[in-house]
Design a protein around this motif. Structure first.
Motif, PDB file in Angstrom:
ATOM      1  N   UNK A 152      -4.104 -36.450  45.359  1.00  0.00           N
ATOM      2  CA  UNK A 152      -3.448 -37.545  44.146  1.00  0.00           C
ATOM      3  C   UNK A 152      -3.140 -37.836  45.549  1.00  0.00           C
ATOM      4  N   UNK A 153      -2.257 -37.245  46.165  1.00  0.00           N
ATOM      5  CA  UNK A 153      -1.288 -37.639  47.529  1.00  0.00           C
ATOM      6  C   UNK A 153      -2.069 -38.617  48.342  1.00  0.00           C
ATOM      7  N   UNK A 154      -3.128 -38.088  48.920  1.00  0.00           N
ATOM      8  CA  UNK A 154      -4.730 -38.749  49.570  1.00  0.00           C
ATOM      9  C   UNK A 154      -4.298 -40.112  49.263  1.00  0.00           C
ATOM     10  N   UNK A 155      -4.470 -40.150  47.654  1.00  0.00           N
ATOM     11  CA  UNK A 155      -4.824 -41.494  46.990  1.00  0.00           C
ATOM     12  C   UNK A 155      -4.054 -42.236  47.547  1.00  0.00           C
ATOM     13  N   UNK A 156      -2.602 -42.081  47.184  1.00  0.00           N
ATOM     14  CA  UNK A 156      -1.338 -42.805  47.465  1.00  0.00           C
ATOM     15  C   UNK A 156      -1.071 -43.282  49.253  1.00  0.00           C
ATOM     16  N   UNK A 157      -1.965 -42.144  50.261  1.00  0.00           N
ATOM     17  CA  UNK A 157      -1.828 -42.030  51.453  1.00  0.00           C
ATOM     18  C   UNK A 157      -2.387 -43.502  51.852  1.00  0.00           C
ATOM     19  N   UNK A 158      -3.551 -43.661  51.458  1.00  0.00           N
ATOM     20  CA  UNK A 158      -5.025 -44.450  51.475  1.00  0.00           C
ATOM     21  C   UNK A 158      -4.236 -45.775  51.061  1.00  0.00           C
ATOM     22  N   UNK A 159      -3.254 -45.744  50.037  1.00  0.00           N
ATOM     23  CA  UNK A 159      -3.322 -47.404  49.162  1.00  0.00           C
ATOM     24  C   UNK A 159      -1.515 -48.112  50.077  1.00  0.00           C
ATOM     25  N   UNK A 170      -0.312 -38.543  62.028  1.00  0.00           N
ATOM     26  CA  UNK A 170       0.283 -36.786  62.818  1.00  0.00           C
ATOM     27  C   UNK A 170       1.633 -36.442  62.149  1.00  0.00           C
ATOM     28  N   UNK A 171       2.255 -37.592  62.426  1.00  0.00           N
ATOM     29  CA  UNK A 171       4.081 -37.556  61.976  1.00  0.00           C
ATOM     30  C   UNK A 171       4.196 -36.805  60.192  1.00  0.00           C
ATOM     31  N   UNK A 172       3.272 -37.286  59.974  1.00  0.00           N
ATOM     32  CA  UNK A 172       3.040 -36.914  58.223  1.00  0.00           C
ATOM     33  C   UNK A 172       2.796 -35.944  58.163  1.00  0.00           C
ATOM     34  N   UNK A 173       1.490 -35.786  58.723  1.00  0.00           N
ATOM     35  CA  UNK A 173       0.713 -34.432  58.591  1.00  0.00           C
ATOM     36  C   UNK A 173       1.668 -33.234  58.694  1.00  0.00           C
ATOM     37  N   UNK A 174       2.116 -33.552  59.687  1.00  0.00           N
ATOM     38  CA  UNK A 174       3.488 -32.132  60.206  1.00  0.00           C
ATOM     39  C   UNK A 174       4.617 -32.288  58.782  1.00  0.00           C
ATOM     40  N   UNK A 175       4.879 -33.726  58.370  1.00  0.00           N
ATOM     41  CA  UNK A 175       6.352 -34.012  57.351  1.00  0.00           C
ATOM     42  C   UNK A 175       5.381 -32.849  55.868  1.00  0.00           C
ATOM     43  N   UNK A 176       4.342 -32.889  55.757  1.00  0.00           N
ATOM     44  CA  UNK A 176       3.516 -32.894  54.568  1.00  0.00           C
ATOM     45  C   UNK A 176       2.900 -31.465  54.243  1.00  0.00           C
ATOM     46  N   UNK A 177       3.178 -30.675  55.533  1.00  0.00           N
ATOM     47  CA  UNK A 177       2.340 -29.791  56.598  1.00  0.00           C
ATOM     48  C   UNK A 177       1.419 -29.329  55.852  1.00  0.00           C
ATOM     49  N   UNK A 178       0.283 -30.477  56.141  1.00  0.00           N
ATOM     50  CA  UNK A 178      -0.776 -30.633  55.563  1.00  0.00           C
ATOM     51  C   UNK A 178      -1.868 -31.373  56.361  1.00  0.00           C
ATOM     52  N   UNK A 179      -3.039 -30.238  58.251  1.00  0.00           N
ATOM     53  CA  UNK A 179      -3.380 -31.421  58.529  1.00  0.00           C
ATOM     54  C   UNK A 179      -4.533 -32.051  58.470  1.00  0.00           C
ATOM     55  N   UNK A 180      -5.237 -32.406  56.787  1.00  0.00           N
ATOM     56  CA  UNK A 180      -5.956 -32.928  56.642  1.00  0.00           C
ATOM     57  C   UNK A 180      -5.596 -34.903  56.434  1.00  0.00           C
TER      58      UNK A 180
END
Length: 227
Positions: free
Chosen positions: A176-183, A212-222
């Motif tokens: 769900x978060x990935x879809x929002x991030x892509x949008x 990269x910063x968002x991955x760190x903040x979300x604790x998810x490297x994907x």
């Protein structure tokens, strides 16, 4: 809903909402603009915005004394930090540490949708409309970019409103978060493409760093690999 109607009991109003259909915000806003009367103002709220009746009292007084102004903005906070209005310099937004209510120069100012009060005469006769390719994220930046190009002034209400930036909260399902991030990325690039090729390609670089910063903040490297 009943509480909102109570707040508006002495104000002539019409309430428009999404009816759970999840239509793009840009489409909803454009449809609403077409239905506005000349003497009306459009007020936009998000479902997680927090406000009380003082908002309508102070905005009504500001409008009465500033008929020439087309946009009124509250000061919006998230966890004690001012998140709107903000400065938009080139491709990046910058939060303000403080802001004084009243009329201000609109140059480089951006804002979130929630709490915006917009003159219908401007929307119907001078605003070219929301870009419907920008569906959810950056509809506010799309509006502000167009508004500030033709309006030298806007008005900051003497009203503090709370709003939660849910996008940055952790714990949401990755898909769900990935879809929002892509949008978010896609809308950001559409907005920057209008500013020319240089800004468009610089924004690509910025978004990679941001992922990269968002991955760190979300604790998810994907999130680094979401395009």
């Amino acid at each position: 809903m009943s509480e909102l109607h109570y707040m508006l009991k002495n104000i002539n109003h019409r309430y428009k909402h999404n009816n759970g259909q999840n239509k793009p915000l840009s489409k909803i806003y454009n449809d609403t603009i077409n239905k506005l009367a000349e003497n009306e103002y459009l007020i936009i709220f998000d479902d997680d915005s927090s406000f009380d009746s003082d908002f309508f009292e102070k905005s009504s007084q500001a409008i009465i004394h500033n008929k020439e102004i087309n946009l009124f903005l509250p000061i919006v906070y998230d966890r004690g930090k001012i998140i709107s209005p903000a400065k938009m310099i080139w491709f990046k937004g910058h939060y303000l540490k403080s802001i004084t209510p009243g009329m201000i120069n609109s140059k480089n100012i951006t804002a979130i949708n929630s709490g915006m009060i917009i003159n219908a005469q401007y929307l119907k006769h001078k605003f070219i409309g929301y870009d419907e390719r920008i569906k959810f994220y950056f509809t506010d930046n799309d509006f502000m970019d167009k508004f500030t190009s033709t309006n030298k002034k806007l008005f900051i209400l003497d009203y503090k409103m709370n709003h939660t930036l849910n996008f940055y909260l952790r714990g949401e399902n990755f898909e769900i978060k990935k879809k929002r991030f892509k949008d978010l990325r896609r809308s950001y690039l559409i907005l920057m493409r209008r500013k020319g090729n240089f800004m468009y390609y610089v924004t690509h670089i910025y978004l990679f760093i941001y992922s990269i910063k968002f991955s760190i903040q979300q604790r998810d490297i994907r999130f680094i690999f979401v395009f």
